[in-house]
Design an enzyme around this catalytic site. Structure first.
Site: not given
Length: 253
Positions: A63, A143, A156, A160
């Protein structure tokens, strides 16, 4: 000649999607690969497939948001292969594409723990080894969302963006140690997170809406992303640090 002959690489999120493609590509190019994934069965499957193809691989559960797991991942790699030359921080997650005020605190915390804190832990546990051995490199899979954000994925996108800026700062700080840090920025791909990114069911009509924003008219594939990671991990990129390669078919133009 294989481009990663004699190298040892860790690939997080290696049990599926982009990570699986990266692990296979690195192994094909001569690297010994530690396939790390939250899903140990998936990691074992990929590692076994690499070995069946004649490559070298092992598997570990990790993890990446947990420091003890990342330390154990490092130790398992050193035990299995005796060294680490490259860490590909590929594991990531997202909240579903939805209005900003609908994202819960729990979703926010999970996205930042997996996408950003993982980079912190990777740095914390691998930089001392890289310094001791005289160099190494990180390839962080960020991303296009970090530089050309879409509505509905605010947090999100932010996670990134944080990976991209942190990677550049790491490159500046760690250059004197011969530690390179680079990013690969994929556009949307047909991975297990596709419907979450789109926020709608995965139908041909819904895909078409997203493909219309990509000049080359298709999604990124594991092979596309893996080839960019391969270059950055190889000695061909020995003077490349602090950069991002957009693997996006022109999305960010």
């Amino acid at each position: 000649m294989t481009r990663l002959a004699g190298k040892v690489a860790v690939v997080t999120g290696g049990g599926s999607g982009f990570g699986e493609g990266i692990a296979h590509t690195f192994a094909r190019e001569g690297a010994s690969v530690m396939v790390a994934d939250l899903n140990l069965d998936a990691a074992h499957r990929v590692a076994a497939a690499i070995r069946d193809a004649g490559g070298k691989a092992d598997a570990v559960r990790a993890d990446v948001s947990q420091g003890d797991d990342v330390a154990a991942m490092r130790d398992a790699t050193l035990t299995a292969f005796g060294d680490v030359h490259c860490v590909v921080n590929n594991a990531g997650t997202t909240h579903r594409n939805k209005p900003i005020l609908e994202v819960t605190e729990e979703e926010f915390d999970r996205v930042y723990a997996v996408n950003v804190k993982s980079i912190y832990w990777s740095a914390h546990h691998f930089i001392p080894h890289f310094r001791q051995r005289g160099g190494g490199n990180f390839v962080n899979v960020a991303s296009t969302a970090g530089i050309r954000p879409r509505p509905g994925l605010v947090w999100y996108n932010g996670s990134k963006g944080a990976v991209i800026v942190a990677s550049k700062a790491m490159a500046a700080e760690l250059g004197p140690d011969n530690i390179r840090v680079n990013c690969v920025n994929p556009v949307i791909g047909a991975t297990g997170l596709l419907e979450q990114f789109m926020g709608v069911p995965d139908t041909p009509e819904n895909r078409a809406r997203f493909l219309a924003t990509i000049p080359m008219g298709r999604m990124s594939t594991p092979r596309d992303v893996a080839n960019a990671c391969l270059y950055l991990a190889s000695d061909d990129a020995s003077f490349i640090t602090g950069t991002c390669i957009e693997v996006d078919g022109g999305r960010c133009v």
